[in-house]
Design a protein around this motif. Sequence first.
Motif, short mmCIF file in Angstrom:
data_model
loop_
_atom_site.label_atom_id
_atom_site.label_comp_id
_atom_site.label_asym_id
_atom_site.label_seq_id
_atom_site.Cartn_x
_atom_site.Cartn_y
_atom_site.Cartn_z
N ALA A 38 0.83 -1.21 0.00
CA ALA A 38 0.00 0.00 0.00
C ALA A 38 0.87 1.25 0.00
N LEU A 39 1.96 1.23 0.75
CA LEU A 39 2.80 2.42 0.89
C LEU A 39 3.53 2.80 -0.38
N VAL A 40 4.08 1.84 -1.08
CA VAL A 40 4.86 2.18 -2.28
C VAL A 40 3.97 2.77 -3.37
N PRO A 41 2.80 2.18 -3.67
CA PRO A 41 1.93 2.85 -4.65
C PRO A 41 1.48 4.24 -4.20
N GLY B 17 -2.29 -5.39 7.38
CA GLY B 17 -1.40 -4.24 7.54
C GLY B 17 -1.49 -3.28 6.38
N ALA B 18 -1.60 -3.81 5.18
CA ALA B 18 -1.75 -2.96 4.00
C ALA B 18 -3.07 -2.21 4.04
N MET B 19 -4.13 -2.88 4.47
CA MET B 19 -5.43 -2.21 4.58
C MET B 19 -5.39 -1.13 5.65
N ALA B 20 -4.74 -1.41 6.77
CA ALA B 20 -4.64 -0.41 7.84
C ALA B 20 -3.92 0.84 7.34
N ILE B 21 -2.85 0.63 6.59
CA ILE B 21 -2.12 1.78 6.02
C ILE B 21 -3.01 2.54 5.04
N ALA B 22 -3.74 1.81 4.21
CA ALA B 22 -4.64 2.47 3.24
C ALA B 22 -5.65 3.34 3.97
N TYR B 23 -6.23 2.83 5.04
CA TYR B 23 -7.20 3.61 5.80
C TYR B 23 -6.54 4.80 6.50
N ALA B 24 -5.33 4.61 6.99
CA ALA B 24 -4.61 5.71 7.65
C ALA B 24 -4.27 6.82 6.66
N ALA C 218 -4.30 5.25 -4.34
CA ALA C 218 -3.28 4.27 -4.73
C ALA C 218 -2.99 3.30 -3.60
N ALA C 219 -3.00 3.78 -2.37
CA ALA C 219 -2.76 2.90 -1.22
C ALA C 219 -3.87 1.86 -1.11
N LEU C 220 -5.12 2.29 -1.29
CA LEU C 220 -6.23 1.34 -1.20
C LEU C 220 -6.15 0.31 -2.33
N LYS C 221 -5.86 0.76 -3.52
CA LYS C 221 -5.74 -0.17 -4.65
C LYS C 221 -4.61 -1.17 -4.41
N GLY C 222 -3.48 -0.68 -3.93
CA GLY C 222 -2.35 -1.56 -3.62
C GLY C 222 -2.68 -2.55 -2.52
N ALA C 223 -3.37 -2.08 -1.50
CA ALA C 223 -3.75 -2.97 -0.40
C ALA C 223 -4.70 -4.05 -0.88
#
Length: 127
Positions: free
Chosen positions: A53-56, A114-121, A81-86
Amino acid sequence: IFFRAAGAALHKRLGSDAAAVTAADWVEAFAVGVERVQFYGGARPGMRTMLDALVPALEAARAQAEAGASGTEVLNQAAGAALKGAEATQGMEAMAGRASYVRKEQMAKAPDPGAMAIAYAVQALTK
């Protein structure tokens, strides 16, 4: 790790003037945060971790900033982009992070937490 590093980078650039955050500031903060996560965690994109999620998000933020977007626009694109990546982590095999300790069958039908949490953050930063 990500938020501590990103926050420190913003503070170093701006001090306590949070209202002055520019698109370039967000890009720098994301870049520092991603680098620190990779350094300490050893993961890379494609390993079913928060980095997916972070890199996109970083790439989208950088592209928007280079195109002259505002800080708000940069964050909006980074959040998408984070949500799509997650979401793309669904079905990936976990090769790093906490998900690597969970059986494949349990993770196949859901994106990496973890990727979803980052996307939401990241999405919360747009509010």
